[in-house]
Design an enzyme around this catalytic site. Structure first.
Site, PDB file in Angstrom:
ATOM      1  N   THR A 272       0.834  -1.210   0.000  1.00  0.00           N
ATOM      2  CA  THR A 272       0.000   0.000   0.000  1.00  0.00           C
ATOM      3  C   THR A 272       0.866   1.257   0.000  1.00  0.00           C
ATOM      4  OG1 THR A 272      -0.105  -0.332   2.380  1.00  0.00           O
ATOM      5  CG2 THR A 272      -2.059  -0.947   1.127  1.00  0.00           C
ATOM      6  N   ASP A 273       2.134   1.130   0.439  1.00  0.00           N
ATOM      7  CA  ASP A 273       2.969   2.340   0.592  1.00  0.00           C
ATOM      8  C   ASP A 273       3.168   3.074  -0.726  1.00  0.00           C
ATOM      9  OD1 ASP A 273       4.628   0.322  -0.394  1.00  0.00           O
ATOM     10  OD2 ASP A 273       6.318   0.762   0.954  1.00  0.00           O
TER      11      ASP A 273
ATOM     12  N   GLY B 210      18.901  -9.446   6.105  1.00  0.00           N
ATOM     13  CA  GLY B 210      18.227 -10.035   4.953  1.00  0.00           C
ATOM     14  C   GLY B 210      17.064 -10.946   5.306  1.00  0.00           C
ATOM     15  N   ALA B 211      16.531 -10.832   6.528  1.00  0.00           N
ATOM     16  CA  ALA B 211      15.417 -11.701   6.936  1.00  0.00           C
ATOM     17  C   ALA B 211      14.076 -10.990   6.786  1.00  0.00           C
ATOM     18  CB  ALA B 211      15.610 -12.146   8.386  1.00  0.00           C
ATOM     19  N   GLY B 212      14.088  -9.765   6.247  1.00  0.00           N
ATOM     20  CA  GLY B 212      12.838  -9.034   6.078  1.00  0.00           C
ATOM     21  C   GLY B 212      12.482  -8.186   7.294  1.00  0.00           C
TER      22      GLY B 212
ATOM     23  N   GLU C 112      19.127   5.279   0.263  1.00  0.00           N
ATOM     24  CA  GLU C 112      18.908   3.903  -0.206  1.00  0.00           C
ATOM     25  C   GLU C 112      18.358   3.905  -1.637  1.00  0.00           C
ATOM     26  OE1 GLU C 112      17.508   1.159   2.748  1.00  0.00           O
ATOM     27  OE2 GLU C 112      17.167  -0.422   1.272  1.00  0.00           O
TER      28      GLU C 112
ATOM     29  N   ASP D 241      10.095   1.664   6.236  1.00  0.00           N
ATOM     30  CA  ASP D 241      11.118   1.047   7.088  1.00  0.00           C
ATOM     31  C   ASP D 241      11.906   2.088   7.872  1.00  0.00           C
ATOM     32  OD1 ASP D 241      10.220  -1.140   5.764  1.00  0.00           O
ATOM     33  OD2 ASP D 241      12.066  -1.530   4.649  1.00  0.00           O
TER      34      ASP D 241
ATOM     35  N   TYR E 134       7.829  -7.534  -7.917  1.00  0.00           N
ATOM     36  CA  TYR E 134       7.524  -6.260  -7.235  1.00  0.00           C
ATOM     37  C   TYR E 134       7.278  -5.174  -8.282  1.00  0.00           C
ATOM     38  CZ  TYR E 134       8.419  -2.135  -4.254  1.00  0.00           C
ATOM     39  OH  TYR E 134       8.338  -0.928  -3.587  1.00  0.00           O
TER      40      TYR E 134
HETATM   41  P1  ADP Z   1      16.859  -6.428   5.305  1.00  0.00           P
HETATM   42  O1  ADP Z   1      16.806  -4.939   5.335  1.00  0.00           O
HETATM   43  O2  ADP Z   1      15.514  -7.051   5.102  1.00  0.00           O
HETATM   44  O3  ADP Z   1      17.543  -7.023   6.488  1.00  0.00           O
HETATM   45  P2  ADP Z   1      18.488  -5.898   3.018  1.00  0.00           P
HETATM   46  O4  ADP Z   1      19.057  -6.769   1.967  1.00  0.00           O
HETATM   47  O5  ADP Z   1      17.671  -4.731   2.629  1.00  0.00           O
HETATM   48  O6  ADP Z   1      17.710  -6.849   4.034  1.00  0.00           O
HETATM   49  O7  ADP Z   1      19.684  -5.320   3.905  1.00  0.00           O
HETATM   50  C1  ADP Z   1      20.692  -6.167   4.392  1.00  0.00           C
HETATM   51  C2  ADP Z   1      22.047  -5.498   4.191  1.00  0.00           C
HETATM   52  O8  ADP Z   1      22.145  -4.344   5.062  1.00  0.00           O
HETATM   53  C3  ADP Z   1      23.210  -6.364   4.586  1.00  0.00           C
HETATM   54  O9  ADP Z   1      23.598  -7.224   3.541  1.00  0.00           O
HETATM   55  C4  ADP Z   1      24.287  -5.317   4.878  1.00  0.00           C
HETATM   56  O10 ADP Z   1      24.855  -4.829   3.692  1.00  0.00           O
HETATM   57  C5  ADP Z   1      23.473  -4.192   5.514  1.00  0.00           C
HETATM   58  N1  ADP Z   1      23.467  -4.306   6.985  1.00  0.00           N
HETATM   59  C6  ADP Z   1      22.411  -4.469   7.792  1.00  0.00           C
HETATM   60  N2  ADP Z   1      22.791  -4.537   9.093  1.00  0.00           N
HETATM   61  C7  ADP Z   1      24.120  -4.416   9.118  1.00  0.00           C
HETATM   62  C8  ADP Z   1      25.127  -4.424  10.139  1.00  0.00           C
HETATM   63  N3  ADP Z   1      24.816  -4.582  11.440  1.00  0.00           N
HETATM   64  N4  ADP Z   1      26.419  -4.284   9.758  1.00  0.00           N
HETATM   65  C9  ADP Z   1      26.745  -4.112   8.471  1.00  0.00           C
HETATM   66  N5  ADP Z   1      25.860  -4.116   7.480  1.00  0.00           N
HETATM   67  C10 ADP Z   1      24.566  -4.273   7.767  1.00  0.00           C
HETATM   68 MG    MG Z   2      16.223  -3.643   3.689  1.00  0.00          MG
END
Ligand code: ADP
Ligand code: MG
Length: 388
Positions: A37-38, A125-127, A163, A175, A224
């Protein structure tokens, strides 16, 4: 084990041979309802969670930034404010920080340099939006250390700009906004059209459970983009900027003029906007039966109209909804094609939910789920090591 704040301080000393001045943190998040919806200028209802990215910083007199993260042990990353250059994929995680300072420079803001160590427990990367937690923790530190007096919303917008424009990820504002503006024990109803937001109390009787299906997410970007195009096509059909300005009765009346797919995509968005507003009222009123119904309808709409769920996610939702009945709600959360489900359930049912997942999910899908028991947390802030 020591907490993330202590670990950030320790990593700082190990890396830079001196102690840090200050600590900042920002939380990950989960969206309770309001999916896709965003970007249609609609409503979302996320909560910040008690998983955080913590950064320790020391101010510098020049405009150089040096950063390390315990998630990616290795070299110290270094750049100069305003000279970030183009995003280099080999730079990896530090692009999220460079994106923030690059966005500031484009806006005409300046800031002094910092030495930085990053530590956290938001799974990457877990959402759960570890990327926004990283950007917002960093942005909050830069804002405070250079006394820029940006509001939390302005920090969130700067992080999103970084971003979008530097990292190259077309994310919405949700987010970063919830990571910056979250409140303990509250979700945040965000109107994505004017970015108005309003905290919504989560009843004390409810547990917040997130479960990662651990489905390998494929096709996410192309699907998406396709959904965005389909939504835009329907808005264009009605001659309006976004689906926010289409009423459900208008959509029904125009059904024969639209392809079945586009009609169903728009129906998801319009009904989801309604459900999100109703869910915020239901939460506020402690009406769990209503919340349960709305979350179930949201899931069905994502499955049947928007077609973004996968069988493993549907299975996970079925397993949990059989345990909780009307004593809580459960639905997929996030962009879809794998990822996580979110459940808000009566505390008394938490153990039964976890047991049901452990005994049934792997047998039915061949995958192991990861369960996160959470609580709704406050947004980004400066923090003391002792009180973290
Ligand atoms: P999500 O935001 O769902 O966790 P994304 O792929 O958008 O997944 O973001 C993950 C990426 O953000 C990681 O691969 C890394 O590059 C960066 N990131 C997130 N947390 C950290 C951290 N604590 N240290 C370094 N990089 C981080
Ligand atoms: Mg992200």
């Amino acid at each position: 084990m020591s907490n993330p704040a202590q670990r950030a301080n320790k990593l700082f000393v190990q890396t830079f041979g001196t102690t840090a001045d200050d600590l900042y943190l920002a939380p990950g998040r989960v969206n309770l309802i309001g999916e896709h919806t965003d970007y249609n200028d609609g409503f979302v209802l996320p909560a910040a969670i008690n998983f955080h990215t913590v950064i320790a910083v020391k101010r510098r007199d020049d405009d150089i930034y040096r950063a390390v993260s315990d998630a990616f042990p290795g070299d110290i990353k270094e750049w100069t404010f305003g000279q970030e250059g183009k995003m280099d994929p080999d730079d990896g995680w530090v692009n999220y920080l460079k994106g923030f300072t690059a966005a500031m420079a484009v806006t005409g803001l300046t800031a002094k340099g910092l030495d930085i160590s990053v530590v956290g427990n938001v799974p990457l990367g877990a959402g759960l939006s570890s990327s926004a937690a990283l950007e917002v923790a960093f942005g909050t530190a830069v804002n405070d250390c250079s006394q820029l007096r940006l509001s939390p919303l302005a920090v969130a917008q700067m992080a999103q700009r970084g971003e979008n424009q530097y990292v190259g990820c077309a994310c919405g504002i949700m987010d970063q906004m919830i990571s910056a503006l979250g409140e303990q024990d509250h979700a945040l109803l965000i109107d994505c059209e004017d970015l108005d937001s309003e905290p919504v109390h989560i009843p004390d009787s409810l547990s917040l459970i997130i479960v990662n299906s651990n489905v390998q997410r494929g096709l996410v970007d192309s699907e998406y983009n396709l959904r965005r195009e389909q939504c835009e096509a329907v808005a264009e059909h009605f001659g309006v900027e976004s689906l926010r300005h289409v009423e459900l009765c208008q959509l029904e009346a125009a059904k024969s003029e639209l392809s079945d797919v586009c009609y169903r995509r728009a129906r998801h968005v319009l009904t989801e906007n309604r459900r999100t507003q109703h869910a915020s009222h239901a939460l506020e009123a402690g009406n769990i039966t209503k919340l349960s119904e709305l979350m179930a309808q949201s899931h069905a709409s994502m499955r049947d109209d928007f077609e973004i769920t996968v069988p493993e996610i549907d299975t996970l939702v079925e397993i949990i909804s059989r345990v909780i009945g009307e004593r809580g709600g459960v639905r997929m959360t996030g962009g879809g094609f794998g990822g996580c489900i979110v459940a808000l359930v009566d505390h008394a049912l938490t153990d039964a939910v976890v047991e049901a997942i452990e005994s049934q999910y792997a047998t039915k899908t061949g995958l192991e789920a990861t369960v996160y028991l959470c609580s709704a947390s406050a947004g980004a802030t400066r923090v003391d090591e002792e009180v973290y």
